[in-house]
Design an enzyme around this catalytic site. Sequence first.
Site, PDB file in Angstrom:
ATOM      1  N   HIS A 224       9.279  -1.014   9.171  1.00  0.00           N
ATOM      2  CA  HIS A 224       8.336  -2.136   9.175  1.00  0.00           C
ATOM      3  C   HIS A 224       8.438  -3.016   7.916  1.00  0.00           C
ATOM      4  CE1 HIS A 224       6.448  -0.071  12.515  1.00  0.00           C
ATOM      5  NE2 HIS A 224       6.186   0.978  11.778  1.00  0.00           N
TER       6      HIS A 224
ATOM      7  N   ASP B  70       0.867  -1.190   0.000  1.00  0.00           N
ATOM      8  CA  ASP B  70       0.000   0.000   0.000  1.00  0.00           C
ATOM      9  C   ASP B  70       0.907   1.245   0.000  1.00  0.00           C
ATOM     10  OD1 ASP B  70       0.897  -0.695   2.588  1.00  0.00           O
ATOM     11  OD2 ASP B  70      -0.851   0.151   3.591  1.00  0.00           O
TER      12      ASP B  70
END
Lengths: 326, 326
Positions: free
Chosen positions: B241, B10
């Site tokens: 992340h 995303d």
Amino acid sequence: MTMPVYFDCDTGIDDALALAYLVAQRHADLRGVGTVSGNVDAAQAARNTLDLLAVLGRDDVPVAVGEHDFLTHPYDGGAPHVHGANGIGGARLEPAGRPVDGRSAAQLLVDLAHEHPGTLRVVAVGPLTNLARALQLEPRLPELISSVTVMGGAALVPGNVSPVAEANIANDPEAAQAVVSAGWPVTLVPLDVTMAHVLEHEHLQRLEDAEQEAPRLLASMLGHYFEFYRDIFGRACSAMHDPLAVAVALGTAVADAAPRVPVVVDTGDGPGRGQTICDLRGRYRGLADHPEATCRVVLGIRSDFAEDLTRALTAPAPAAAAGVSA
Amino acid sequence: MTMPVYFDCDTGIDDALALAYLVAQRHADLRGVGTVSGNVDAAQAARNTLDLLAVLGRDDVPVAVGEHDFLTHPYDGGAPHVHGANGIGGARLEPAGRPVDGRSAAQLLVDLAHEHPGTLRVVAVGPLTNLARALQLEPRLPELISSVTVMGGAALVPGNVSPVAEANIANDPEAAQAVVSAGWPVTLVPLDVTMAHVLEHEHLQRLEDAEQEAPRLLASMLGHYFEFYRDIFGRACSAMHDPLAVAVALGTAVADAAPRVPVVVDTGDGPGRGQTICDLRGRYRGLADHPEATCRVVLGIRSDFAEDLTRALTAPAPAAAAGVSA
């Protein structure tokens, strides 16, 4: 100055140690005990408590039977695999020969709060059903007490009855949610610290070798508990859940991390039921207290609590002294 | 032997770094990218991905637009406060000048799984909506892929969008539950490790000073991200992340603790919604793998990942080499 204390328990092996530890603290003044179903049912917990108080020389302390069932569901038979069928590892105590207090545990707590306005310390080491009932009986209770210390929950470690839930909270999540949201100052003593302070064989040996009856009796209960924890820790030993909560409440164990943060109990029916959801997102910059939060969550204990506990339980005749001062 | 990879993202600042890191690995063969709404919407994520792949010399990689909305609720506008309005910290990339793939991301994943039976590695660093859709399209998908690595969840640390939930999982808990329960080998790379491997100012400086365009472009995105993390860590820096999930999937970051344990996602509407409930109760005796569990949860990374990432992104022209091998 002694601290008046109301103790709420589901006695229970570690409850028994917690009670003996509490009675051994000269600055604490145990004014009453309420029992609740949890490890055993509330009536059996009261019998265990009365009998143990007799051994400890504290027949002056009223013991009230509290809630048998939880707020929204019935008691389910307790944890005989952990605490033995009678709750105290099969140990046989001399029956105390005095009756329980006629009041409910919730009423006893409310009465003590009125007798000691602003100074009563509440220590709860079982499901929080009695405390929730007391809040219903006396909505002003939060203004009347000094502090509430709860053995319960798991913040940043796994639970013990589910991957995220600890037994006391999971037994009655609705009561726990009522207690953590009541606006009084609550200190949670969760598995994060109680699983880190463990009684080992050498401590057990010192209880067994003590001159007094009480520590030898407690040692006889601990055999069952040590065996249960063999599966958890990979060796025979035992977590000291309930005694550590007493020590935090009385200031004899000092937390080196106990942030005041928002806490909510998961009361849904999903896999998180009974979890104490503590907002510790501030940890990366040092976990400052949240200005509006009313719950502290103990995440670290500075002292060697297993040593302190063993010393307190084997110290010469503290029970009689406490009995005189009470 | 190169590893065929499907990347689901995303894009997103750390997604952009993850994509650049993936392309820089010569043993990985990026076969396709699917986008999903999360940090930005799926269409914007696809534009960002196409434009970045052009800079990386990988116009050969198909990019498919995936799900705009989540399984049971609509996309809610993403995280412009974290990633900027365009998802890449306001950085302006040259438009790639090629269209997206005509297929849905889920269909692209299914097609790649059939083209590379048993060898395709799936790396998902956004909400898991496309993977859940792909499982609906092709129920045999779990038998066709080699592994699924997911950046998501929080096991023994706080969440980032709630006290217990991490953003990717919280955006679409129903999809995440479908993915962790599908029986394929899933590796979760949760906040437990991604918050422990942080890009600092010195790493950013090396990206800014690089000779190649790509690292300088990534550095220009990171200003926004570093500022967001100032509130979290108390200093300007950034968690990595998504790149860490790529590194775990490709074996370039090695876990020193990654037990295979039961994992369930809280899909209720209570305060635990979106939590990845990992059964880590075995931790006190060493966290052995559960025989029937299919999810690994990465709890520790042995290497200095921020250093490895910075080196990989500033190494001479790996992108072109990877492009030739593809």
